[in-house]
Structure formats: C-alpha cells, structure tokens
Design an enzyme around this catalytic site. Sequence first.
Site, PDB file in Angstrom:
ATOM      1  N   HIS A 193       0.854  -1.197   0.000  1.00 46.05           N
ATOM      2  CA  HIS A 193       0.000   0.000   0.000  1.00 46.05           C
ATOM      3  C   HIS A 193       0.885   1.241   0.000  1.00 46.05           C
ATOM      4  CE1 HIS A 193      -3.564   2.339   0.562  1.00 46.05           C
ATOM      5  NE2 HIS A 193      -2.963   2.996   1.538  1.00 46.05           N
ATOM      6  N   ASP A 200      -6.256  -9.466   4.920  1.00 51.43           N
ATOM      7  CA  ASP A 200      -7.377 -10.092   5.636  1.00 51.43           C
ATOM      8  C   ASP A 200      -8.676  -9.620   4.987  1.00 51.43           C
ATOM      9  OD1 ASP A 200      -7.862  -7.553   6.555  1.00 51.43           O
ATOM     10  OD2 ASP A 200      -7.357  -7.971   8.648  1.00 51.43           O
ATOM     11  N   GLY A 255     -10.609  -7.191   5.608  1.00 55.71           N
ATOM     12  CA  GLY A 255     -10.870  -5.758   5.568  1.00 55.71           C
ATOM     13  C   GLY A 255     -10.147  -5.075   4.411  1.00 55.71           C
TER      14      GLY A 255
HETATM   15  C1  GAR Z   1       1.585   0.693  -5.994  1.00 57.07           C
HETATM   16  O1  GAR Z   1       1.898   1.960  -5.480  1.00 57.07           O
HETATM   17  C2  GAR Z   1       0.732  -0.085  -5.011  1.00 57.07           C
HETATM   18  O2  GAR Z   1       1.063   0.144  -3.690  1.00 57.07           O
HETATM   19  C3  GAR Z   1      -0.618   0.485  -5.314  1.00 57.07           C
HETATM   20  O3  GAR Z   1      -0.665   0.526  -6.711  1.00 57.07           O
HETATM   21  C4  GAR Z   1       0.645   0.797  -7.202  1.00 57.07           C
HETATM   22  C5  GAR Z   1       0.954  -0.230  -8.273  1.00 57.07           C
HETATM   23  O4  GAR Z   1       2.035   0.147  -9.051  1.00 57.07           O
HETATM   24  N1  GAR Z   1      -1.631  -0.356  -4.754  1.00 57.07           N
HETATM   25  C6  GAR Z   1      -2.727   0.106  -4.170  1.00 57.07           C
HETATM   26  O5  GAR Z   1      -2.983   1.296  -4.062  1.00 57.07           O
HETATM   27  C7  GAR Z   1      -3.655  -0.961  -3.657  1.00 57.07           C
HETATM   28  N2  GAR Z   1      -4.708  -0.389  -2.864  1.00 57.07           N
HETATM   29  P1  GAR Z   1       2.564  -0.775 -10.244  1.00 57.07           P
HETATM   30  O6  GAR Z   1       1.363  -1.175 -11.081  1.00 57.07           O
HETATM   31  O7  GAR Z   1       3.516   0.096 -11.005  1.00 57.07           O
HETATM   32  O8  GAR Z   1       3.233  -1.963  -9.625  1.00 57.07           O
END
Ligand code: GAR
Length: 192
Positions: free
Chosen positions: A110, A142, A144
Amino acid sequence: MAFRIAVLISGTGSLLQALLDAQAAGELRAEVAVVGSDNAAAQGLQRAAEAGVPSFVHPFVKGSDRAAWDSELTELLGARDIDLVVLAGFMKLVGPAFLARFGGRTINTHPALLPSFPGMHGPRDALEHGVKITGTTVFEVDAGVDTGRILAQEPVRVLPDDTVDSLHERIKVAERVLLVHTVNDLASQGDS
Ligand code: GAR
C-alpha cells in the site's frame, strides 16, 4: 524446492518488474510462478511475457457475481502449487473463498503508512491531509480494506512541491525495495 509466488496486478506492474528483476539477478529467494490480472490491458502482463512467466487474465464484469469471480480466482491459483500470493497493484478485493485458501499467505503493498490513508488513493489522501512523512506498507491480507497485520514499512518524505504523481512515484521506488525484502524474509521463514 523453490518458494513459488503468484503475483496479481491490475496496471503498470512496476512492482512485479522489481520482483522479476530481483529474480533475474539471483536476488529473490523465490520464483515468480505465475502472474494474474483482472485487466487484459495491464502493462504488467507484457512484463510477465518478456520474462517468460505464465500469466492469466481474470476480469470482473461489473454487476456480475462477485463470489463466483472470487472462487474462480482461487481455483486459477489453487492449481499451481503456490506458497505465497503477492498483490502488487491489484485493484480488486479478494473475498471469502480466496481467503479460506490463501489467508495467512497473501500479502499486499500500500502506498501509505497504514493504518493512515487506506483505500484506493493513499498518496492523494496523504498529500491533501498535509502530512510531512508518508511511505509504504507491506501487510498480510485479511477480510478488511488494508487492515491486515503489518509486515514491513518504509517512510518517504513529502516535499513542498510534490504532486500526487511525483509523491506516488517516490513511494513506489521505496515500495519496490521493501516488497523484494519482504518476499525474501517470508521465503526464508518458509525454509526454516
Ligand atoms: C503501488 O503503489 C501499489 O502500492 C498500489 O498501486 C501501485 C501499483 O504500481 N496499490 C494500491 O494502491 C492498492 N490499494 P505498479 O502497477 O507500477 O506496480
């Protein structure tokens, strides 16, 4: 025996690329065994193909049966002898069937320091709130939304002229390193 990971993506797949690069460099104590996406247009699927990693697409059609989608996803991975599932920019929530099979061995990343700024817009929410330090979190999935046990975190400073994009890009640099380290830690625990 190799510690086999499945990586689920929805978009760019730069986190997946970090895992593939680490594997190619002999720095990943795991094998990316399969890549899955809910989005057929995800750039990450191309990255998987270039690395010779098998992939599948499992789209969720809006308004369709969510539980069935979740069960099918579980089956797609269940057939592949997977030790750990890595959600790497996977923008769907996994459900009860998935967690019954892969709970305790599914991690997510995240782009904020949980429990602050959960949800789809971690970098934007952190910027709007005016925090001076945000970062990235790797956690156990999990039932949530971004609530699972925190496994690792890395801080990232917010700069005065940051935009959502510039901040998110810097977070992703930290995120890639943290994810590789966390997968390696979990693979080592699996050995012992
Ligand atoms: C990352 O920053 C990841 O943490 C976020 O999407 C991006 C994916 O980058 N995920 C979320 O926000 C999940 N809620 P990528 O496609 O370049 O790997």
